[in-house]
Design a protein around this motif. Sequence first.
Motif, PDB file in Angstrom:
ATOM      1  N   SER B 189       0.838  -1.197   0.000  1.00 18.82           N
ATOM      2  CA  SER B 189       0.000   0.000   0.000  1.00 18.82           C
ATOM      3  C   SER B 189       0.875   1.250   0.000  1.00 18.82           C
ATOM      4  O   SER B 189       0.485   2.281  -0.540  1.00 18.82           O
ATOM      5  CB  SER B 189      -0.975  -0.004   1.177  1.00 18.82           C
ATOM      6  OG  SER B 189      -0.272  -0.046   2.372  1.00 18.82           O
ATOM      7  N   SER B 210      -6.774   6.655  -9.652  1.00 18.01           N
ATOM      8  CA  SER B 210      -7.952   6.596  -8.783  1.00 18.01           C
ATOM      9  C   SER B 210      -8.250   5.165  -8.342  1.00 18.01           C
ATOM     10  O   SER B 210      -9.038   4.923  -7.447  1.00 18.01           O
ATOM     11  CB  SER B 210      -9.165   7.169  -9.522  1.00 18.01           C
ATOM     12  OG  SER B 210      -9.432   6.369 -10.654  1.00 18.01           O
ATOM     13  N   LEU B 211      -7.543   4.220  -8.960  1.00 18.44           N
ATOM     14  CA  LEU B 211      -7.724   2.812  -8.585  1.00 18.44           C
ATOM     15  C   LEU B 211      -7.002   2.490  -7.273  1.00 18.44           C
ATOM     16  O   LEU B 211      -7.435   1.647  -6.484  1.00 18.44           O
ATOM     17  CB  LEU B 211      -7.152   1.944  -9.715  1.00 18.44           C
ATOM     18  CG  LEU B 211      -7.320   0.440  -9.650  1.00 18.44           C
ATOM     19  CD1 LEU B 211      -8.769   0.067  -9.915  1.00 18.44           C
ATOM     20  CD2 LEU B 211      -6.416  -0.232 -10.678  1.00 18.44           C
ATOM     21  N   PRO B 213      -6.433   3.973  -4.272  1.00 18.54           N
ATOM     22  CA  PRO B 213      -7.075   3.996  -2.945  1.00 18.54           C
ATOM     23  C   PRO B 213      -7.977   2.783  -2.721  1.00 18.54           C
ATOM     24  O   PRO B 213      -8.025   2.249  -1.600  1.00 18.54           O
ATOM     25  CB  PRO B 213      -7.900   5.278  -2.979  1.00 18.54           C
ATOM     26  CG  PRO B 213      -7.202   6.143  -3.947  1.00 18.54           C
ATOM     27  CD  PRO B 213      -6.648   5.222  -5.001  1.00 18.54           C
ATOM     28  N   TYR B 214      -8.647   2.323  -3.789  1.00 19.44           N
ATOM     29  CA  TYR B 214      -9.539   1.170  -3.609  1.00 19.44           C
ATOM     30  C   TYR B 214      -8.739  -0.114  -3.345  1.00 19.44           C
ATOM     31  O   TYR B 214      -9.126  -0.952  -2.538  1.00 19.44           O
ATOM     32  CB  TYR B 214     -10.462   1.022  -4.813  1.00 19.44           C
ATOM     33  CG  TYR B 214     -11.402   2.198  -4.954  1.00 19.44           C
ATOM     34  CD1 TYR B 214     -12.466   2.341  -4.072  1.00 19.44           C
ATOM     35  CD2 TYR B 214     -11.186   3.181  -5.897  1.00 19.44           C
ATOM     36  CE1 TYR B 214     -13.304   3.435  -4.149  1.00 19.44           C
ATOM     37  CE2 TYR B 214     -12.020   4.280  -5.984  1.00 19.44           C
ATOM     38  CZ  TYR B 214     -13.077   4.400  -5.103  1.00 19.44           C
ATOM     39  OH  TYR B 214     -13.903   5.496  -5.178  1.00 19.44           O
ATOM     40  N   ASN B 216      -5.893  -0.143  -1.844  1.00 25.00           N
ATOM     41  CA  ASN B 216      -5.495  -0.003  -0.437  1.00 25.00           C
ATOM     42  C   ASN B 216      -6.620  -0.411   0.492  1.00 25.00           C
ATOM     43  O   ASN B 216      -6.393  -1.057   1.524  1.00 25.00           O
ATOM     44  CB  ASN B 216      -5.110   1.447  -0.143  1.00 25.00           C
ATOM     45  CG  ASN B 216      -3.677   1.740  -0.554  1.00 25.00           C
ATOM     46  OD1 ASN B 216      -2.943   0.817  -0.915  1.00 25.00           O
ATOM     47  ND2 ASN B 216      -3.287   2.990  -0.495  1.00 25.00           N
ATOM     48  N   ALA B 217      -7.835  -0.004   0.129  1.00 22.49           N
ATOM     49  CA  ALA B 217      -8.982  -0.312   0.983  1.00 22.49           C
ATOM     50  C   ALA B 217      -9.161  -1.820   1.127  1.00 22.49           C
ATOM     51  O   ALA B 217      -9.464  -2.324   2.213  1.00 22.49           O
ATOM     52  CB  ALA B 217     -10.235   0.324   0.409  1.00 22.49           C
ATOM     53  N   VAL B 218      -8.922  -2.540   0.026  1.00 23.91           N
ATOM     54  CA  VAL B 218      -9.051  -4.004   0.095  1.00 23.91           C
ATOM     55  C   VAL B 218      -7.895  -4.598   0.908  1.00 23.91           C
ATOM     56  O   VAL B 218      -8.095  -5.447   1.776  1.00 23.91           O
ATOM     57  CB  VAL B 218      -9.068  -4.608  -1.334  1.00 23.91           C
ATOM     58  CG1 VAL B 218      -9.079  -6.123  -1.257  1.00 23.91           C
ATOM     59  CG2 VAL B 218     -10.268  -4.090  -2.099  1.00 23.91           C
ATOM     60  N   TYR B 262     -11.582   5.103   5.184  1.00 23.12           N
ATOM     61  CA  TYR B 262     -12.655   4.592   4.337  1.00 23.12           C
ATOM     62  C   TYR B 262     -13.602   5.719   3.933  1.00 23.12           C
ATOM     63  O   TYR B 262     -14.053   5.787   2.798  1.00 23.12           O
ATOM     64  CB  TYR B 262     -13.425   3.470   5.068  1.00 23.12           C
ATOM     65  CG  TYR B 262     -13.021   2.101   4.604  1.00 23.12           C
ATOM     66  CD1 TYR B 262     -11.674   1.739   4.595  1.00 23.12           C
ATOM     67  CD2 TYR B 262     -13.953   1.171   4.139  1.00 23.12           C
ATOM     68  CE1 TYR B 262     -11.275   0.488   4.164  1.00 23.12           C
ATOM     69  CE2 TYR B 262     -13.566  -0.077   3.705  1.00 23.12           C
ATOM     70  CZ  TYR B 262     -12.230  -0.416   3.715  1.00 23.12           C
ATOM     71  OH  TYR B 262     -11.841  -1.643   3.269  1.00 23.12           O
ATOM     72  N   ILE B 265     -11.867   7.693   1.231  1.00 21.49           N
ATOM     73  CA  ILE B 265     -11.741   6.972  -0.036  1.00 21.49           C
ATOM     74  C   ILE B 265     -13.081   6.867  -0.747  1.00 21.49           C
ATOM     75  O   ILE B 265     -13.187   7.127  -1.948  1.00 21.49           O
ATOM     76  CB  ILE B 265     -11.157   5.567   0.201  1.00 21.49           C
ATOM     77  CG1 ILE B 265      -9.691   5.682   0.612  1.00 21.49           C
ATOM     78  CG2 ILE B 265     -11.274   4.702  -1.057  1.00 21.49           C
ATOM     79  CD1 ILE B 265      -9.097   4.403   1.149  1.00 21.49           C
ATOM     80  N   PHE B 266     -14.112   6.540  -0.018  1.00 14.89           N
ATOM     81  CA  PHE B 266     -15.379   6.259  -0.682  1.00 14.89           C
ATOM     82  C   PHE B 266     -16.261   7.485  -0.871  1.00 14.89           C
ATOM     83  O   PHE B 266     -17.138   7.488  -1.717  1.00 14.89           O
ATOM     84  CB  PHE B 266     -16.154   5.167   0.070  1.00 14.89           C
ATOM     85  CG  PHE B 266     -15.521   3.816  -0.101  1.00 14.89           C
ATOM     86  CD1 PHE B 266     -15.683   3.112  -1.285  1.00 14.89           C
ATOM     87  CD2 PHE B 266     -14.721   3.271   0.890  1.00 14.89           C
ATOM     88  CE1 PHE B 266     -15.086   1.883  -1.457  1.00 14.89           C
ATOM     89  CE2 PHE B 266     -14.134   2.038   0.723  1.00 14.89           C
ATOM     90  CZ  PHE B 266     -14.305   1.338  -0.457  1.00 14.89           C
ATOM     91  N   SER B 269     -13.040  10.663  -2.525  1.00  8.04           N
ATOM     92  CA  SER B 269     -12.046  10.248  -3.510  1.00  8.04           C
ATOM     93  C   SER B 269     -10.633  10.664  -3.112  1.00  8.04           C
ATOM     94  O   SER B 269      -9.849  11.086  -3.948  1.00  8.04           O
ATOM     95  CB  SER B 269     -12.349  10.791  -4.910  1.00  8.04           C
ATOM     96  OG  SER B 269     -13.667  11.149  -5.052  1.00  8.04           O
TER      97      SER B 269
END
Lengths: 64, 810
Positions: B189, B210-211, B213-214, B216-218, B262, B265-266, B269
């Motif tokens: 990450s 922009s991919l 952060p997602y 990282n979230a996973v 979170y 990110i969600f 952005s």
Amino acid sequence: MNILIVLIVVSLVVALGFLGAFIWAVKAGQFDDASTPSYRMLWDDTPTQKSDKKTNNVKSINNK
Amino acid sequence: MMNHTVIKEKIVSCQHCGEPCDEQIIESNESYFCCEGCKLVFELIQENDLSNFYCVADKPGVSRRKGQQNSFNFLNDEAFANSLLDFKNESVSKVRFYIPAIHCSACIWLLEKLYKLNDGIQSSRVDFNKKTVNISFDHHKVSLLELVKLLDSLAYTPDIQLDKKDHKTNPYRRIWLQLGIAGFVFGNSMLFSLPEYFGMDIFNGSGIESLFPYLNAVLALPVLLYSAQDYYKSSWGAIRQKQINMDVPISIGIIALFTYSYYIIFFQSGLGYLDSLAGLLFFLLLGKLYQQKTFDHLRFDRDVKSFFPLSVTRIAQNKEEQVLLNSVLPSDVLRIRNEEIIPADSLLLSDEALIDYSFVTGESMPESKQKEELIYAGGRLKGASVLIQVKKRPSQSYLSQLWDDESLQHHSKAKVQNTADRISKYFTAIVLVIAVVAGIYWMMAGTADQALKAFTSVLIIACPCALAMATPVTLGTAMRVLGKHGFFVKNTHSIEQMSAIDTVVFDKTGTLTYPDKAEVTFEGTLPDHKILAAISSVLNQSKHPLSRIIYNWLPFYPQQNITDFKETAGQGISASVNGKVVKIGKQSFVEPDKEVASSENNSSVVFVSVDGQTVGSFSVRHVFRKGMGDLLSNLNQNFELHLLSGDNPSEKDYLKKWIAPDNMYFQQLPGQKRDFIQKLQEENHKVLMAGDGLNDSGALMKSDFGLAVTESTSQFSPACDAIMLGNQFTSLPLFMKFSKRSYYMVLAGFVLSFSYNVVGLSFAVQAMLSPVIAAVLMPVSSVSVVMLGTLGVKYLSKKSGLHHAKDLKL
């Protein structure tokens, strides 16, 4: 630029592979004992006998 | 004969074990051995082509001289034998033995070559730290009993325990997995976050960034759900007990980090702080792993059962049989042999027995018991074997009660919170206040968004990662340094306890003195050789330990003719030699008419009379450890010293130089010792108790720092906070000073991590904490605290003269 997405995916997959290998190694007990292997690696398969050295010395003295 | 004396002068060391052959020399093929056992092992090794054993290390064998004959016949009990196995199928059985004698690389070498000694053994693997060997064997070819006997014949006698705790899964595995996952997520990450940190525009607005952060979230999910688990559990446990420990602010920080990231990110952005979250846990777990690595081969929590025998010899229908101890019932008749432990409260059936209760009472001289007397469990039989009849089942007897005593349960040790936990209470409160104040301020002065950011940033940046690492890393390093010098501390918390000590209490026998050396002095004029020869001959007839000590101390005389030999138990011996009546024993026995000067039961003084004329007296006393005087005078400067001895007060005068006479207590029972420690603690003293035997166990447990002194780490030692090798005893003041300094180093680590917190908070309250600042500040603070802890302690050890590791034969 799509190639970057492929690369990112590939890099993640490779990294996950290593993580998987690590998890397997821990579960297989490879991390249980970190000190004994350090002794084990020092043995030759057929170490030379210490007593050989002694007898050699004796022989060389005798030769003199 | 000539030859042998020449050899003896040179002090030959045994070819097998390297110990000096001072008692006897056995010669075989130009090799010399100290005992028959060593020679047998040597020959066994030679025959099986394993002589490289002697090349791996110099004379690495385990001496067989002290080894007693063990009977392992109880392994014939199939149910019991199976309970020892880790695994069994049609052809293979696996078993793990704890072998205290493992001490060098040659031990590993030999034990891993067991398959050469017996066909049935398939493989064996040694764990040197834990001193265990895992053996796979074919149970059709070799039984467990034969296996144990083979190990015993090599002097690697396994220590077989009845209640095996499940040791199948290694406790470190979980933390390794947690650490590995956190490290994996941390690295990846961080990589995904880098473009954002450096404002890189390499993707030309293609939208790939922009991919990240997602992703990282996973990635953060396993860290939150698995790696951080133990922190939630620990803080929840503390909160339920209405306490706050270090893990509470850590858990708050983790949850704040995760939920706020979170949200960003969600809904906004943004990038979030998830790389910092993974980094935080990686460092925290690293510190935890470092702290958990302790001395695996030592047992700090041994209980009495581990030195009780596993099996006993029961007499049933005039036949002797080996039975497991827990199948012994009241009214069973048992045979106890020399040096065996009385397993249960029993009646003595034989005429007489000498029983050494030094474990229980600390009294170093054995007690004599007569027929029909009650013998308490826990004593060790000296001399000829006896028959006893069990009165109480082993588990109910006195010694178990002593140990099962509620105040002796290990939970009873008042749980003193460590400094970090004590700080965390105020820390958490202050952080919460700052967070709320900052949130309210921004609510009024700025937007709701800024208020939320300020509130969560404070919680995130205040997460006391560095603070939590200061103690384990610093004191963990200190533990390793002390361990290299023969001082094994149970855990880092114990070092903290040790640094606060102001009072030191010693046991005498075995702690201040050597456990097995005695010094004999003669008071009066030494009689001529003729009389000494007579005394020597009479003493030779007695099996009493005092007789043996004095007999060995006297010069050697040829045995004289003795008549009328009589031994009065607990009193003395008498006999006539060449017409002279020799009496040896207590003063009241030798001089019955004379008033005994002091009422003290001074059993270490032996009087001698010939034909009614007192010749003089031998006094036998234990030899104080070398350097004990220096040790005591050194400790005397900084600590209050006390002495608690189970023994008689014959050495009070000698010890007066260092310990105030009012602080010396003799003939103390185990319970009294414990109560005394408690009394000191009620006077607000922090007490270190140094002892060696079971009789000190209550006091060791009760004290703030229990120190068990032992001659070798494979010997029995009672539950304690630290185990120290006897030959390192004089370094105790050094160790105490070192631990105190290490503790100051922890405080320095606290100051350092607080200063990072102040810097971070100054950003946070301004609602200016960017992910970059968090990502830099957190690892930097952790790494610098780790550096301070390890390098600082290394420096301290050099300053204290502890940097050279001693060569210890454990």
